[in-house]
Design a protein around this motif. Structure first.
Motif, PDB file in Angstrom:
ATOM      1  N   MET A 188       0.844  -1.196   0.000  1.00 45.51           N
ATOM      2  CA  MET A 188       0.000   0.000   0.000  1.00 45.51           C
ATOM      3  C   MET A 188       0.878   1.244   0.000  1.00 45.51           C
ATOM      4  SD  MET A 188      -2.887   1.096   2.830  1.00 45.51           S
ATOM      5  CE  MET A 188      -1.711   1.075   4.183  1.00 45.51           C
ATOM      6  N   PRO A 189       0.674   2.179  -0.956  1.00 47.22           N
ATOM      7  CA  PRO A 189       1.431   3.431  -0.944  1.00 47.22           C
ATOM      8  C   PRO A 189       1.052   4.280   0.277  1.00 47.22           C
ATOM      9  CG  PRO A 189       0.401   3.046  -3.070  1.00 47.22           C
ATOM     10  CD  PRO A 189      -0.200   2.078  -2.102  1.00 47.22           C
ATOM     11  N   TRP A 190       1.868   5.272   0.551  1.00 44.77           N
ATOM     12  CA  TRP A 190       1.664   6.123   1.719  1.00 44.77           C
ATOM     13  C   TRP A 190       1.858   7.586   1.331  1.00 44.77           C
ATOM     14  CZ3 TRP A 190       0.484   3.826   6.450  1.00 44.77           C
ATOM     15  CH2 TRP A 190       0.663   2.439   6.515  1.00 44.77           C
ATOM     16  N   PHE A 191       1.278   8.463   2.162  1.00 44.49           N
ATOM     17  CA  PHE A 191       1.558   9.888   2.097  1.00 44.49           C
ATOM     18  C   PHE A 191       2.279  10.296   3.373  1.00 44.49           C
ATOM     19  CE2 PHE A 191      -2.406   9.831  -0.533  1.00 44.49           C
ATOM     20  CZ  PHE A 191      -1.835  10.306  -1.716  1.00 44.49           C
ATOM     21  N   GLN A 192       3.221  11.238   3.242  1.00 40.77           N
ATOM     22  CA  GLN A 192       3.774  11.855   4.439  1.00 40.77           C
ATOM     23  C   GLN A 192       3.529  13.359   4.372  1.00 40.77           C
ATOM     24  OE1 GLN A 192       7.899  10.969   4.936  1.00 40.77           O
ATOM     25  NE2 GLN A 192       8.550  11.937   3.028  1.00 40.77           N
ATOM     26  N   LEU A 193       2.992  13.878   5.473  1.00 41.87           N
ATOM     27  CA  LEU A 193       2.720  15.300   5.622  1.00 41.87           C
ATOM     28  C   LEU A 193       3.817  15.871   6.503  1.00 41.87           C
ATOM     29  CD1 LEU A 193       0.795  17.624   5.004  1.00 41.87           C
ATOM     30  CD2 LEU A 193      -0.590  16.914   6.978  1.00 41.87           C
ATOM     31  N   ILE A 194       4.595  16.800   5.951  1.00 39.54           N
ATOM     32  CA  ILE A 194       5.827  17.264   6.582  1.00 39.54           C
ATOM     33  C   ILE A 194       5.670  18.722   6.993  1.00 39.54           C
ATOM     34  CG2 ILE A 194       8.309  17.571   6.274  1.00 39.54           C
ATOM     35  CD1 ILE A 194       8.063  15.489   3.961  1.00 39.54           C
ATOM     36  N   PHE A 195       5.865  18.998   8.272  1.00 41.63           N
ATOM     37  CA  PHE A 195       5.780  20.350   8.814  1.00 41.63           C
ATOM     38  C   PHE A 195       7.161  20.830   9.243  1.00 41.63           C
ATOM     39  CE2 PHE A 195       1.428  19.010   9.201  1.00 41.63           C
ATOM     40  CZ  PHE A 195       0.688  20.171   9.027  1.00 41.63           C
ATOM     41  N   GLU A 196       7.477  22.085   8.931  1.00 44.22           N
ATOM     42  CA  GLU A 196       8.676  22.730   9.445  1.00 44.22           C
ATOM     43  C   GLU A 196       8.287  23.515  10.686  1.00 44.22           C
ATOM     44  OE1 GLU A 196      11.545  22.013   8.324  1.00 44.22           O
ATOM     45  OE2 GLU A 196      10.819  20.910   6.576  1.00 44.22           O
ATOM     46  N   SER A 197       8.909  23.189  11.820  1.00 39.22           N
ATOM     47  CA  SER A 197       8.479  23.765  13.086  1.00 39.22           C
ATOM     48  C   SER A 197       9.695  24.168  13.910  1.00 39.22           C
ATOM     49  CB  SER A 197       7.612  22.737  13.836  1.00 39.22           C
ATOM     50  OG  SER A 197       7.087  23.272  15.017  1.00 39.22           O
ATOM     51  N   ASP A 198       9.458  24.496  15.172  1.00 41.27           N
ATOM     52  CA  ASP A 198      10.542  24.782  16.111  1.00 41.27           C
ATOM     53  C   ASP A 198      10.342  23.937  17.356  1.00 41.27           C
ATOM     54  OD1 ASP A 198       8.585  26.070  17.712  1.00 41.27           O
ATOM     55  OD2 ASP A 198       8.993  28.003  16.772  1.00 41.27           O
ATOM     56  N   ALA A 199      11.285  24.024  18.285  1.00 46.35           N
ATOM     57  CA  ALA A 199      11.244  23.149  19.456  1.00 46.35           C
ATOM     58  C   ALA A 199      10.001  23.372  20.298  1.00 46.35           C
ATOM     59  CB  ALA A 199      12.505  23.364  20.300  1.00 46.35           C
TER      60      ALA A 199
ATOM     61  N   GLY B  30       4.070  13.312   9.607  1.00 41.87           N
ATOM     62  CA  GLY B  30       2.959  12.408   9.840  1.00 41.87           C
ATOM     63  C   GLY B  30       2.796  11.472   8.654  1.00 41.87           C
ATOM     64  N   LEU B  31       2.643  10.177   8.932  1.00 43.29           N
ATOM     65  CA  LEU B  31       2.498   9.169   7.883  1.00 43.29           C
ATOM     66  C   LEU B  31       1.034   8.763   7.774  1.00 43.29           C
ATOM     67  CD1 LEU B  31       4.184   7.352   5.909  1.00 43.29           C
ATOM     68  CD2 LEU B  31       4.168   5.629   7.725  1.00 43.29           C
ATOM     69  N   PHE B  32       0.504   8.772   6.527  1.00 39.89           N
ATOM     70  CA  PHE B  32      -0.902   8.463   6.281  1.00 39.89           C
ATOM     71  C   PHE B  32      -1.020   7.445   5.149  1.00 39.89           C
ATOM     72  CE2 PHE B  32      -0.804  12.670   8.115  1.00 39.89           C
ATOM     73  CZ  PHE B  32      -1.908  12.713   8.957  1.00 39.89           C
ATOM     74  N   PRO B  33      -2.019   6.535   5.217  1.00 37.92           N
ATOM     75  CA  PRO B  33      -2.232   5.588   4.116  1.00 37.92           C
ATOM     76  C   PRO B  33      -2.783   6.295   2.881  1.00 37.92           C
ATOM     77  CG  PRO B  33      -3.960   5.371   5.764  1.00 37.92           C
ATOM     78  CD  PRO B  33      -2.944   6.314   6.343  1.00 37.92           C
ATOM     79  N   ASP B  34      -2.690   5.612   1.741  1.00 43.33           N
ATOM     80  CA  ASP B  34      -3.056   6.262   0.482  1.00 43.33           C
ATOM     81  C   ASP B  34      -4.543   6.554   0.357  1.00 43.33           C
ATOM     82  OD1 ASP B  34      -3.900   3.609   0.149  1.00 43.33           O
ATOM     83  OD2 ASP B  34      -3.555   3.664  -2.015  1.00 43.33           O
ATOM     84  N   ASP B  35      -5.375   5.900   1.179  1.00 42.33           N
ATOM     85  CA  ASP B  35      -6.805   6.165   1.087  1.00 42.33           C
ATOM     86  C   ASP B  35      -7.260   7.276   2.031  1.00 42.33           C
ATOM     87  OD1 ASP B  35      -6.443   4.813   3.435  1.00 42.33           O
ATOM     88  OD2 ASP B  35      -7.973   3.272   3.072  1.00 42.33           O
ATOM     89  N   ALA B  36      -6.322   7.908   2.731  1.00 42.12           N
ATOM     90  CA  ALA B  36      -6.675   9.016   3.622  1.00 42.12           C
ATOM     91  C   ALA B  36      -7.100  10.228   2.791  1.00 42.12           C
ATOM     92  CB  ALA B  36      -5.496   9.371   4.517  1.00 42.12           C
ATOM     93  N   ASP B  37      -8.109  10.945   3.244  1.00 46.82           N
ATOM     94  CA  ASP B  37      -8.561  12.174   2.588  1.00 46.82           C
ATOM     95  C   ASP B  37      -7.684  13.310   3.100  1.00 46.82           C
ATOM     96  OD1 ASP B  37      -9.821  14.469   1.709  1.00 46.82           O
ATOM     97  OD2 ASP B  37     -11.841  13.691   2.047  1.00 46.82           O
ATOM     98  N   MET B  38      -6.607  13.602   2.370  1.00 47.23           N
ATOM     99  CA  MET B  38      -5.626  14.555   2.864  1.00 47.23           C
ATOM    100  C   MET B  38      -6.159  15.991   2.845  1.00 47.23           C
ATOM    101  SD  MET B  38      -3.430  12.557   3.917  1.00 47.23           S
ATOM    102  CE  MET B  38      -2.379  13.841   4.567  1.00 47.23           C
ATOM    103  N   GLU B  39      -7.096  16.291   1.931  1.00 44.57           N
ATOM    104  CA  GLU B  39      -7.694  17.628   1.926  1.00 44.57           C
ATOM    105  C   GLU B  39      -8.489  17.855   3.213  1.00 44.57           C
ATOM    106  OE1 GLU B  39     -10.646  20.452  -0.820  1.00 44.57           O
ATOM    107  OE2 GLU B  39      -9.958  18.502  -1.555  1.00 44.57           O
ATOM    108  N   ALA B  40      -9.288  16.851   3.593  1.00 42.39           N
ATOM    109  CA  ALA B  40     -10.045  16.957   4.837  1.00 42.39           C
ATOM    110  C   ALA B  40      -9.113  16.967   6.050  1.00 42.39           C
ATOM    111  CB  ALA B  40     -11.038  15.795   4.940  1.00 42.39           C
ATOM    112  N   THR B  41      -8.028  16.196   5.951  1.00 41.25           N
ATOM    113  CA  THR B  41      -7.056  16.162   7.050  1.00 41.25           C
ATOM    114  C   THR B  41      -6.444  17.530   7.272  1.00 41.25           C
ATOM    115  OG1 THR B  41      -6.533  13.827   6.683  1.00 41.25           O
ATOM    116  CG2 THR B  41      -4.865  15.149   7.810  1.00 41.25           C
ATOM    117  N   LEU B  42      -6.101  18.227   6.205  1.00 42.16           N
ATOM    118  CA  LEU B  42      -5.510  19.559   6.337  1.00 42.16           C
ATOM    119  C   LEU B  42      -6.506  20.563   6.910  1.00 42.16           C
ATOM    120  CD1 LEU B  42      -3.406  19.634   3.063  1.00 42.16           C
ATOM    121  CD2 LEU B  42      -2.506  19.898   5.394  1.00 42.16           C
ATOM    122  N   ILE B  43      -7.786  20.414   6.546  1.00 41.81           N
ATOM    123  CA  ILE B  43      -8.802  21.295   7.119  1.00 41.81           C
ATOM    124  C   ILE B  43      -8.906  21.078   8.621  1.00 41.81           C
ATOM    125  CG2 ILE B  43     -11.289  21.743   7.194  1.00 41.81           C
ATOM    126  CD1 ILE B  43     -11.347  21.127   4.166  1.00 41.81           C
TER     127      ILE B  43
END
Length: 294
Positions: free
Chosen positions: A1-12, A58-71
């Motif tokens: 199963m493919p995956w998505f990763q959502l990557i945030f640049e943050s601070d400590a 954050g690692l998400f499966p390919d069937d995740a609704d990433m648009e809704a996740t970002l909202i």
């Protein structure tokens, strides 16, 4: 199963909140990585230091609704906007296998190895510590831990009493026991670390020789050898206490020290020890000494 990763640049400061947001919206896993190649001190027991610039993934499966996740993430961040982020697709692979393949047996000095449980020891007749990588307390990969393990490997410990102050996973206590120490007192102010020490001691068959204790419960003993892999500040503050836990003629090993901190730590221990010249590895220092009389 493919995956998505959502990557945030943050601070400590913000990174733990971002990690919590990702967990709340269903990330399969959340990891925090260094964004700027910034070294961290070996953490004191119970601490979780982070880099000034931290990447939260954050690692998400390919069937995740990433648009809704970002909202949903934006709702959690409100009224502040989400930190800078990007979405990447990852090829399918066996992530557990990939994680396991990243950890190989490690050698320290002439006799000592750390071997993950899924590997066959490269040298079955050597001193093999069975220790799986985990989230906390150290697995031998940090330069300060390597400095301590290599020092222990070079000593004759048969029949010795040892104190490991700031035991964490118990890796140094277990190494001392496997190298011949008759008794080892593992000290840590984090009860979870003591549980990890006890579990790892059982895995390595040395639980009867290792006594794990909180600092306030240390018995009135003086050891042949004391090793403390913590930080320069606590080492200086604890100098008198640690000195009196070592018998006259006994040995001391201190690590978790940066080069510009070495002289201050040496000065703190010279009233009780003849201190050797510092040993350095990858920008970290180990200090050794021998207890004088009195």
């Amino acid at each position: 199963m493919p995956w998505f990763q959502l990557i945030f640049e943050s601070d400590a400061e913000q990174a733990p909140r971002v990690a919590d947001w990702l967990d709340a919206v269903g990330a399969v896993s959340v990891t925090l990585n260094d964004s700027a190649d910034q070294p961290l001190y070996e953490p004191p027991p119970g601490a979780t230091p982070l880099w000034n610039r931290t990447t939260v993934v954050g690692l998400f499966p390919d069937d995740a609704d990433m648009e809704a996740t970002l909202i949903r993430l934006a709702e959690q961040s409100a009224p502040e906007p989400l930190p800078t982020h990007r979405l990447e697709a990852l090829p399918d692979q066996d992530w557990e296998r990939a994680w396991m393949d990243a950890f190989e047996p490690m050698r320290f000095g002439e006799r000592l190895w750390i071997v993950p449980s899924w590997h066959t020891p490269p040298e079955p007749a050597a001193v093999n510590i069975l220790l799986d990588p985990g989230l906390a307390f150290g697995t031998g990969t940090h330069p300060t831990t390597r400095l301590c393990l290599e020092w222990l490997d070079g000593l004759e410990l048969d029949g010795c009493s040892v104190i490991d102050y700031g035991a964490g996973s118990g890796i140094l206590a277990i190494a001392a026991a496997l190298l011949g120490a008759s008794t080892v007192l593992a000290v840590d102010n984090d009860p979870q670390a003591l549980l990890a020490t006890e579990d790892n001691a059982r895995r390595n068959g040395v639980e009867r020789r290792i006594d794990s204790q909180l600092p306030q419960h240390i018995p009135a003993v003086q050891a042949d050898l004391l090793i403390a892999n913590i930080l320069a500040g606590p080492l200086i503050a604890l100098s008198a206490r640690l000195a009196h836990l070592v018998r006259p003629g006994g040995q001391l090993g201190l690590s978790g020290i940066l080069p510009d901190q070495a002289e201050a730590v040496l000065e703190a221990y010279r009233p009780w020890f003849d201190m050797d010249a510092p040993t350095e590895h990858e920008g970290w220092i180990r200090l050794n000494g021998r207890r004088t009389g009195g």
